[in-house]
Design a protein around this motif. Structure first.
Motif, mmCIF file in Angstrom:
data_model
loop_
_atom_site.group_PDB
_atom_site.id
_atom_site.type_symbol
_atom_site.label_atom_id
_atom_site.label_comp_id
_atom_site.label_asym_id
_atom_site.label_seq_id
_atom_site.Cartn_x
_atom_site.Cartn_y
_atom_site.Cartn_z
ATOM 1 N N ASP A 68 0.867 -1.174 0.000
ATOM 2 C CA ASP A 68 0.000 0.000 0.000
ATOM 3 C C ASP A 68 0.903 1.223 0.000
ATOM 4 O O ASP A 68 1.563 1.520 0.999
ATOM 5 N N ALA A 69 0.986 1.912 -1.143
ATOM 6 C CA ALA A 69 1.877 3.063 -1.261
ATOM 7 C C ALA A 69 1.220 4.132 -2.119
ATOM 8 O O ALA A 69 0.493 3.823 -3.068
ATOM 9 N N ASN A 70 1.488 5.372 -1.806
ATOM 10 C CA ASN A 70 0.981 6.493 -2.578
ATOM 11 C C ASN A 70 1.976 6.783 -3.705
ATOM 12 O O ASN A 70 3.003 7.423 -3.485
ATOM 13 N N THR A 71 1.698 6.265 -4.886
ATOM 14 C CA THR A 71 2.602 6.420 -6.025
ATOM 15 C C THR A 71 1.806 6.556 -7.310
ATOM 16 O O THR A 71 0.646 6.160 -7.380
ATOM 17 N N SER A 72 2.431 7.122 -8.323
ATOM 18 C CA SER A 72 1.753 7.279 -9.615
ATOM 19 C C SER A 72 1.924 6.050 -10.508
ATOM 20 O O SER A 72 1.390 6.008 -11.604
ATOM 21 N N TYR A 73 2.663 5.039 -10.047
ATOM 22 C CA TYR A 73 2.910 3.834 -10.825
ATOM 23 C C TYR A 73 1.925 2.732 -10.451
ATOM 24 O O TYR A 73 1.530 2.612 -9.305
ATOM 25 N N PHE A 74 1.546 1.910 -11.445
ATOM 26 C CA PHE A 74 0.724 0.729 -11.180
ATOM 27 C C PHE A 74 1.598 -0.435 -10.746
ATOM 28 O O PHE A 74 1.205 -1.262 -9.947
ATOM 29 N N ALA A 75 2.802 -0.504 -11.324
ATOM 30 C CA ALA A 75 3.734 -1.582 -10.997
ATOM 31 C C ALA A 75 5.159 -1.092 -11.216
ATOM 32 O O ALA A 75 5.414 -0.273 -12.098
ATOM 33 N N LEU A 76 6.062 -1.591 -10.413
ATOM 34 C CA LEU A 76 7.485 -1.325 -10.593
ATOM 35 C C LEU A 76 8.122 -2.615 -11.072
ATOM 36 O O LEU A 76 7.960 -3.661 -10.442
ATOM 37 N N HIS A 120 10.930 9.258 -22.299
ATOM 38 C CA HIS A 120 9.884 8.972 -23.282
ATOM 39 C C HIS A 120 8.778 8.074 -22.727
ATOM 40 O O HIS A 120 7.805 7.794 -23.417
ATOM 41 N N LEU A 121 8.931 7.597 -21.495
ATOM 42 C CA LEU A 121 7.977 6.685 -20.849
ATOM 43 C C LEU A 121 7.679 5.475 -21.727
ATOM 44 O O LEU A 121 6.538 5.091 -21.948
ATOM 45 N N LYS A 122 8.751 4.850 -22.245
ATOM 46 C CA LYS A 122 8.606 3.690 -23.125
ATOM 47 C C LYS A 122 9.550 2.573 -22.709
ATOM 48 O O LYS A 122 10.619 2.819 -22.164
ATOM 49 N N ILE A 123 9.119 1.348 -22.988
ATOM 50 C CA ILE A 123 9.967 0.163 -22.868
ATOM 51 C C ILE A 123 9.918 -0.532 -24.225
ATOM 52 O O ILE A 123 8.846 -0.708 -24.794
ATOM 53 N N LYS A 124 11.068 -0.931 -24.737
ATOM 54 C CA LYS A 124 11.129 -1.686 -25.989
ATOM 55 C C LYS A 124 11.835 -3.004 -25.727
ATOM 56 O O LYS A 124 12.818 -3.059 -24.997
ATOM 57 N N PHE A 125 11.287 -4.078 -26.326
ATOM 58 C CA PHE A 125 11.886 -5.401 -26.167
ATOM 59 C C PHE A 125 11.530 -6.250 -27.373
ATOM 60 O O PHE A 125 10.547 -6.003 -28.054
ATOM 61 N N ASP A 149 1.229 6.421 -20.308
ATOM 62 C CA ASP A 149 0.443 7.638 -20.448
ATOM 63 C C ASP A 149 0.522 8.391 -19.127
ATOM 64 O O ASP A 149 0.174 7.839 -18.083
ATOM 65 N N GLN A 150 0.966 9.625 -19.148
ATOM 66 C CA GLN A 150 1.156 10.390 -17.918
ATOM 67 C C GLN A 150 -0.159 10.887 -17.313
ATOM 68 O O GLN A 150 -0.160 11.415 -16.231
ATOM 69 N N LYS A 151 -1.262 10.747 -17.987
ATOM 70 C CA LYS A 151 -2.528 11.285 -17.499
ATOM 71 C C LYS A 151 -3.010 10.613 -16.266
ATOM 72 O O LYS A 151 -2.971 9.548 -15.937
#
Length: 66
Positions: free
Chosen positions: A21-29, A46-51, A64-66
């Motif tokens: 339980d944490a106050n963060t803007s991420y869904f998962a790390l 760029h808020l992107k991951i490529k693989f 998406d930063q929204k």
């Protein structure tokens, strides 16, 4: 099982999650071990991951930063 990407341009992995339980803007790390398994390149600005997918094509996951 967690799937990164969609359809043919995807990879699925078994991941063990630690739920907190944490106050963060991420869904998962995603840790280094998972990024290494994905063979991923991360771009923070760029808020992107490529693989690479199983077929060798490059998958782009965009946040998406929204």
């Amino acid at each position: 099982m967690t799937t990164f990407g969609q359809g043919k341009l995807s990879n699925s992995f078994t991941i063990m999650y630690l739920i907190i339980d944490a106050n963060t803007s991420y869904f998962a790390l995603i840790g280094r071990k998972m990024l290494n398994e994905l063979r991923a390149i991360v771009s923070i600005p760029h808020l992107k991951i490529k693989f690479p997918s199983l077929t060798g094509e490059i998958v782009t996951v965009k946040a998406d930063q929204k």
